[in-house]
Scaffold this motif. Structure first.
Motif, PDB file in Angstrom:
ATOM      1  N   PRO B   4       0.829  -1.236  -0.191  1.00  0.00           N
ATOM      2  CA  PRO B   4       0.095   0.081   0.048  1.00  0.00           C
ATOM      3  C   PRO B   4       0.838   1.170  -0.132  1.00  0.00           C
ATOM      4  O   PRO B   4       2.005   1.360   0.612  1.00  0.00           O
ATOM      5  N   ILE B   5       0.571   2.109  -0.776  1.00  0.00           N
ATOM      6  CA  ILE B   5       1.144   3.625  -0.815  1.00  0.00           C
ATOM      7  C   ILE B   5       0.178   4.654  -0.148  1.00  0.00           C
ATOM      8  O   ILE B   5      -1.029   4.877  -0.802  1.00  0.00           O
ATOM      9  N   LEU B   6       0.615   5.123   0.859  1.00  0.00           N
ATOM     10  CA  LEU B   6      -0.327   6.090   1.295  1.00  0.00           C
ATOM     11  C   LEU B   6       0.134   7.633   1.084  1.00  0.00           C
ATOM     12  O   LEU B   6       1.172   7.824   0.853  1.00  0.00           O
ATOM     13  N   LYS B   7      -1.082   8.355   0.575  1.00  0.00           N
ATOM     14  CA  LYS B   7      -0.762   9.705   0.301  1.00  0.00           C
ATOM     15  C   LYS B   7      -0.937  10.693   1.564  1.00  0.00           C
ATOM     16  O   LYS B   7      -2.174  10.801   2.344  1.00  0.00           O
ATOM     17  N   LEU B   8      -0.132  11.497   2.030  1.00  0.00           N
ATOM     18  CA  LEU B   8      -0.092  12.501   3.031  1.00  0.00           C
ATOM     19  C   LEU B   8       0.195  13.778   2.681  1.00  0.00           C
ATOM     20  O   LEU B   8       1.510  14.053   2.323  1.00  0.00           O
ATOM     21  N   GLY B   9      -0.821  14.509   2.105  1.00  0.00           N
ATOM     22  CA  GLY B   9      -0.346  15.874   1.622  1.00  0.00           C
ATOM     23  C   GLY B   9       0.325  15.702   0.474  1.00  0.00           C
ATOM     24  O   GLY B   9       0.006  15.009  -0.587  1.00  0.00           O
ATOM     25  N   LEU B  13       3.779   8.003   1.560  1.00  0.00           N
ATOM     26  CA  LEU B  13       4.302   7.124   2.645  1.00  0.00           C
ATOM     27  C   LEU B  13       4.100   5.735   2.089  1.00  0.00           C
ATOM     28  O   LEU B  13       3.215   5.097   1.833  1.00  0.00           O
ATOM     29  N   ILE B  14       5.234   4.812   2.442  1.00  0.00           N
ATOM     30  CA  ILE B  14       5.266   3.527   2.163  1.00  0.00           C
ATOM     31  C   ILE B  14       5.810   2.691   3.389  1.00  0.00           C
ATOM     32  O   ILE B  14       7.082   3.013   3.826  1.00  0.00           O
ATOM     33  N   SER B  15       5.155   2.010   4.013  1.00  0.00           N
ATOM     34  CA  SER B  15       5.857   1.060   4.996  1.00  0.00           C
ATOM     35  C   SER B  15       5.706  -0.475   4.468  1.00  0.00           C
ATOM     36  O   SER B  15       4.778  -1.101   4.351  1.00  0.00           O
ATOM     37  N   ARG B  35       2.003   6.401  -9.050  1.00  0.00           N
ATOM     38  CA  ARG B  35       1.440   7.248  -8.102  1.00  0.00           C
ATOM     39  C   ARG B  35       2.114   8.467  -8.021  1.00  0.00           C
ATOM     40  O   ARG B  35       1.581   9.669  -7.929  1.00  0.00           O
ATOM     41  N   LEU B 105       9.507   6.720  10.446  1.00  0.00           N
ATOM     42  CA  LEU B 105       8.700   7.492   9.583  1.00  0.00           C
ATOM     43  C   LEU B 105       8.658   9.037   9.715  1.00  0.00           C
ATOM     44  O   LEU B 105       8.606  10.174   9.117  1.00  0.00           O
ATOM     45  N   GLU B 106       8.476   9.279  11.145  1.00  0.00           N
ATOM     46  CA  GLU B 106       8.421  10.737  11.550  1.00  0.00           C
ATOM     47  C   GLU B 106       9.357  11.513  11.219  1.00  0.00           C
ATOM     48  O   GLU B 106       9.403  12.773  10.476  1.00  0.00           O
ATOM     49  N   LEU B 109       9.811  12.126   7.439  1.00  0.00           N
ATOM     50  CA  LEU B 109       8.822  13.202   6.989  1.00  0.00           C
ATOM     51  C   LEU B 109       9.594  14.737   7.343  1.00  0.00           C
ATOM     52  O   LEU B 109       9.550  15.448   6.520  1.00  0.00           O
TER      53      LEU B 109
END
Lengths: 118, 118
Positions: B4-9, B13-15, B35, B105-106, B109
């Motif tokens: 899964p590829i998450l969009k944050l703004g 994000l990929i974990s 993406r 992750l934090e 970013l």
């Protein structure tokens, strides 16, 4: 097949991008509650943008996950709820009084920050 | 099996929380580049915290993903690189001169924000 749970600071992020069968949903419930316990998370965003529809069982599991997380002290924000998902949640009588919702992951995080940090 | 590829703004994000077999890795490469193109993402965090070890092929794919993303205009931060993963990346000669890394992750970013917003 496990749904990945991402830790971002004090929060957990989940984006459901697979079809939620019963087994995956229950595994997710267990994994999420364990992570809340391990990490002491105060807030969770579950992004349902990629979920087109859910059946009644999955609706119940989602409602349960929210209630269980609340009991453990974590606020849950559901994001990206599509029309068919909203319909099933309401028709199945899943009480979402306690649930915050937002448009997308970013706004979900903002909602959590407002709730938790005032 | 897709990662899964998450969009944050503006960021993706990929974990990676599954074992990366060749097929999954190539699918991930394709999904991520698509993406980046769709969302016009400027920054990407790939979290490898849950990856214990990688083989030489996966090391190459990771190196390629970083180079391809850079070519498309997106900065990549790799986070949570474990010792065995670091060893394989270096032994395989994957040039990570262009790659930023961070602990989690934090912080990944934050690194992106510093890079992109000065």
């Amino acid at each position: 097949m496990r749904i990945p749970i991402l830790k971002l600071g004090k929060y957990l992020l989940i984006s459901i991008q697979v079809e939620l069968d019963d087994q995956t949903a229950i595994q997710f419930q267990e994994d999420l509650l364990n992570r809340i316990h391990q990490e002491g998370s105060q807030g969770i965003v579950i992004d349902l943008t990629s979920v087109d529809m859910i059946d009644s069982y999955i609706a119940k599991v989602i409602g349960d996950v929210v209630k269980m997380s609340n009991l453990m002290g974590a606020k849950v924000v559901l994001t990206g709820i599509q029309p068919a998902v909203a319909i099933t949640l309401v028709e199945m009588g899943v009480s979402l009084n306690e649930v915050h919702t937002a448009l997308d992951l970013e706004q979900g995080l903002e909602t959590l920050q407002q709730e938790l940090e005032g």
